[in-house]
Design an enzyme around this catalytic site. Structure first.
Site, PDB file in Angstrom:
ATOM      1  N   GLN A 339      38.668  34.503 -36.420  1.00  0.00           N
ATOM      2  CA  GLN A 339      37.537  34.571 -37.355  1.00  0.00           C
ATOM      3  C   GLN A 339      36.346  35.283 -36.721  1.00  0.00           C
ATOM      4  OE1 GLN A 339      39.167  31.766 -36.479  1.00  0.00           O
ATOM      5  NE2 GLN A 339      39.693  30.549 -38.282  1.00  0.00           N
ATOM      6  N   GLN A 361      39.784  39.496 -39.599  1.00  0.00           N
ATOM      7  CA  GLN A 361      39.860  38.198 -40.281  1.00  0.00           C
ATOM      8  C   GLN A 361      38.454  37.750 -40.669  1.00  0.00           C
ATOM      9  OE1 GLN A 361      42.122  35.209 -38.223  1.00  0.00           O
ATOM     10  NE2 GLN A 361      41.492  33.557 -39.593  1.00  0.00           N
ATOM     11  N   ASP A 362      38.280  37.387 -41.967  1.00  0.00           N
ATOM     12  CA  ASP A 362      37.000  36.841 -42.461  1.00  0.00           C
ATOM     13  C   ASP A 362      35.863  37.851 -42.398  1.00  0.00           C
ATOM     14  OD1 ASP A 362      38.477  34.580 -42.757  1.00  0.00           O
ATOM     15  OD2 ASP A 362      37.399  33.373 -41.308  1.00  0.00           O
ATOM     16  N   ASP A 383      42.418  36.833 -45.056  1.00  0.00           N
ATOM     17  CA  ASP A 383      41.401  36.131 -45.850  1.00  0.00           C
ATOM     18  C   ASP A 383      40.041  36.818 -45.747  1.00  0.00           C
ATOM     19  OD1 ASP A 383      43.463  34.269 -46.144  1.00  0.00           O
ATOM     20  OD2 ASP A 383      42.718  33.027 -44.511  1.00  0.00           O
ATOM     21  N   ARG A 459      44.932  33.596 -51.479  1.00  0.00           N
ATOM     22  CA  ARG A 459      45.583  32.303 -51.258  1.00  0.00           C
ATOM     23  C   ARG A 459      44.514  31.211 -51.339  1.00  0.00           C
ATOM     24  NH1 ARG A 459      47.041  31.168 -44.961  1.00  0.00           N
ATOM     25  NH2 ARG A 459      45.228  32.113 -43.961  1.00  0.00           N
TER      26      ARG A 459
END
Length: 543
Positions: A339, A361-362, A383, A459
């Site tokens: 993250q 990520q993020d 994500d 998701r």
């Protein structure tokens, strides 16, 4: 002074603990014995997810509630009193954890987000008094999200009795009351004073859509965004100039507190390697750059000891009314950093146009409240658009980057991970006329081994995750199932993932997972800028 404060805090904690104890051991009055006020309370509480807790709290700690609005306001007020006790508990955790880096970091996050929750609940009460119900719902949604953030931060450092007690206190008292207030606010918005029509919150999975006016407007709220020719208040320049600031943060600090007019910061071409924070009191701040890839604000914070996802953002914005145009926001920590956020926003009524968000990520943490992204470019892999905001993305380009974890073996990536925890929260991600594809490097990997590289639209990060793609072009990298589970069957019965007229080789609906939906044409307007985030009220009509 200190002793008086402690006495006040102690009384709040005892008050809420006693209330929780009585919730489990007392029954609401019977209809025959109930006063008109009690009957009204009971009817209103039946519209919540936790009616027994609601009725018990209100009947024991309030009197003479004669209207639905008074009841709703009383629930918010009671939640705010419990919130103050939670703030003190978080403060005690911090004081007892100064030598524990992870726990003290979690406590600081709690104090920050609970302060924001308190601000938003106060604003919601004021909005209700002025009949601005959509605003009240947005701010209560954010307050509940912040309370959950505190609880979640503590969950990862739950190694003491005080932390455990605080988590239980928040889950069993505070968040239940705030959820009840949010449910009542939704019913009040839909049905007004007719309490007989009030009911617990429903979602699209129950066959319920809110106002579907503005149907077919293409997501537009007048087609506006951030004007490129605003009058500049201050300038940031790498090379320096007379009266210029050398850092973006210095320019932010020059903005007046609680400013009503726009405070425009011109950020000249250059790479600004710094961590930028726009605090709550710095309202209506505007960043104007020289273009994507020209004006770049970059950092490399990543999750590690004492540093959570929340604090890794290169740029973090709290002040309402934030705008940005022609800028790249980057977190260059790398694909193996887990993250690492490029941009985090908690700015209500914020507009971002023609900006680029680079990370892995993020990348983009659309954390809370109402946000509008127009003609933006967003890159990442895991994500990488996430949060619990009500955010509309219009005409955006969304690109998957490869991950360095054995890319030749394949990987699974989700574009979104929305975090709605309560069905009454007026939050979700809405994508209008946007494109999902991969970077050139990712597409090359995909074509070498297409079955090993799987891209999903989203998701479910939390139980009531909500994301829709409307009139979007999905390239071949988006595989037939379309949507990815989080873990087992978690949230698959409560989320809402929808598409309407998806185009392109990845846009076919025949292979989609059974727990996703095709949005009925007559309800597409529920996701317009006006219906979803009241955009016509605050987004400029044109550039």
């Amino acid at each position: 002074m200190a002793s008086a404060l402690l006495l006040t805090l102690l009384s709040l904690i005892l008050f809420s603990s006693a209330a929780h104890h009585r919730h489990h051991h007392s029954q609401p009055p019977t209809a025959a014995a109930a006063s008109p006020s009690t009957q009204l309370i009971q009817s209103a509480c039946n519209a919540t997810r936790f009616p027994t807790t609601c009725a018990s709290a209100l009947t024991q700690y309030t009197t003479n509630l004669s209207s639905p609005l008074e009841i709703l306001t009383a629930v918010i007020s009671l939640s705010s009193r419990i919130l103050q006790a939670a703030q003190i508990k978080a403060w005690k955790i911090l004081q007892s954890s100064l030598e524990n880096q992870n726990r003290s970091s979690a406590a600081r996050i709690c104090l920050e987000v609970l302060q924001n929750a308190n601000r938003r609940q106060s604003a919601a009460e004021d909005a209700l008094s002025r009949r601005r119900i959509k605003d009240a719902r947005a701010w209560l949604s954010a307050s509940l999200a912040y309370q959950y953030d505190c609880w979640s931060a503590l969950k990862y450092v739950n190694d003491s009795q005080l932390v455990n007690e605080t988590m239980s206190f928040m889950a069993d008292s505070l968040m239940l009351l705030t959820s009840n207030a949010l449910s009542m606010a939704e019913s009040y918005d839909l049905f007004g004073d007719n309490v007989g029509l009030w009911r617990p919150p429903l979602t699209e999975r129950d066959g319920f859509w809110e106002d579907s006016t503005n149907n077919g407007d293409g997501g537009g709220g007048g087609g506006g965004g951030v004007a490129a020719d605003m009058a500049v208040n201050v300038t940031v320049s790498k090379g320096g100039c007379g009266g210029c600031y050398k850092t973006v943060q210095e320019a932010v600090e020059a903005a007046p507190d609680n400013g009503v007019g726009r405070f425009v910061v011109r950020i000249e071409e250059g790479v600004y390697e710094e961590i930028v924070r726009v605090p709550f009191e710095k309202k209506n701040v505007v960043f104007l750059g020289d273009g994507m890839g020209k004006t770049v604000i970059t950092g490399s914070l990543k999750v590690g000891p004492g540093l959570t996802t929340y604090n890794t953002s290169t740029v973090g914005v709290f002040g309402d009314g934030f705008m940005a145009r022609d800028i790249t926001f980057e977190n260059k920590a790398g694909p193996d950093a887990h993250q690492a956020v490029a941009f985090r926003s908690d700015s209500d009524l914020s507009i971002i146009e023609n900006c680029e968000f680079l990370g892995n990520q993020d990348t983009l943490y659309a954390h809370s409240l109402r946000q509008f992204y127009k003609s933006c470019r967003i890159e990442g892999n895991v994500d990488f658009i996430f949060g619990n905001s009500a955010a509309v993305f219009q005409d955006c380009l969304i690109l998957i980057r490869p991950r360095d974890v054995a890319p030749e073996k394949g990987e699974s990536n989700a574009v979104t991970a929305h975090g709605r925890t309560d069905p009454a929260q007026s939050t979700g991600f809405v994508f209008w006329n946007s494109t999902v594809n991969g970077t050139d490097q990712y597409v090359a990997l995909y074509r070498k081994k297409p079955k090993a590289h799987r891209t999903y639209l989203g998701r479910p990060w939390k139980e009531y995750s909500r994301t829709v793609f409307l009139g979007c072009y999905l390239e071949e990298i988006v595989i037939a199932p379309g949507w990815m589970p989080w873990s087992g069957d978690f949230a698959l019965r409560t989320l809402y993932y929808g598409e309407f007229e998806s185009r392109g080789p990845g846009g076919g609906s025949s292979g989609r997972v059974g727990w996703s939906s095709q949005v009925p044409k007559e309800h597409v307007g529920a996701y317009s800028l006006q219906s979803f985030i009241q955009g016509n009220d605050w987004i400029p009509n044109s550039n």
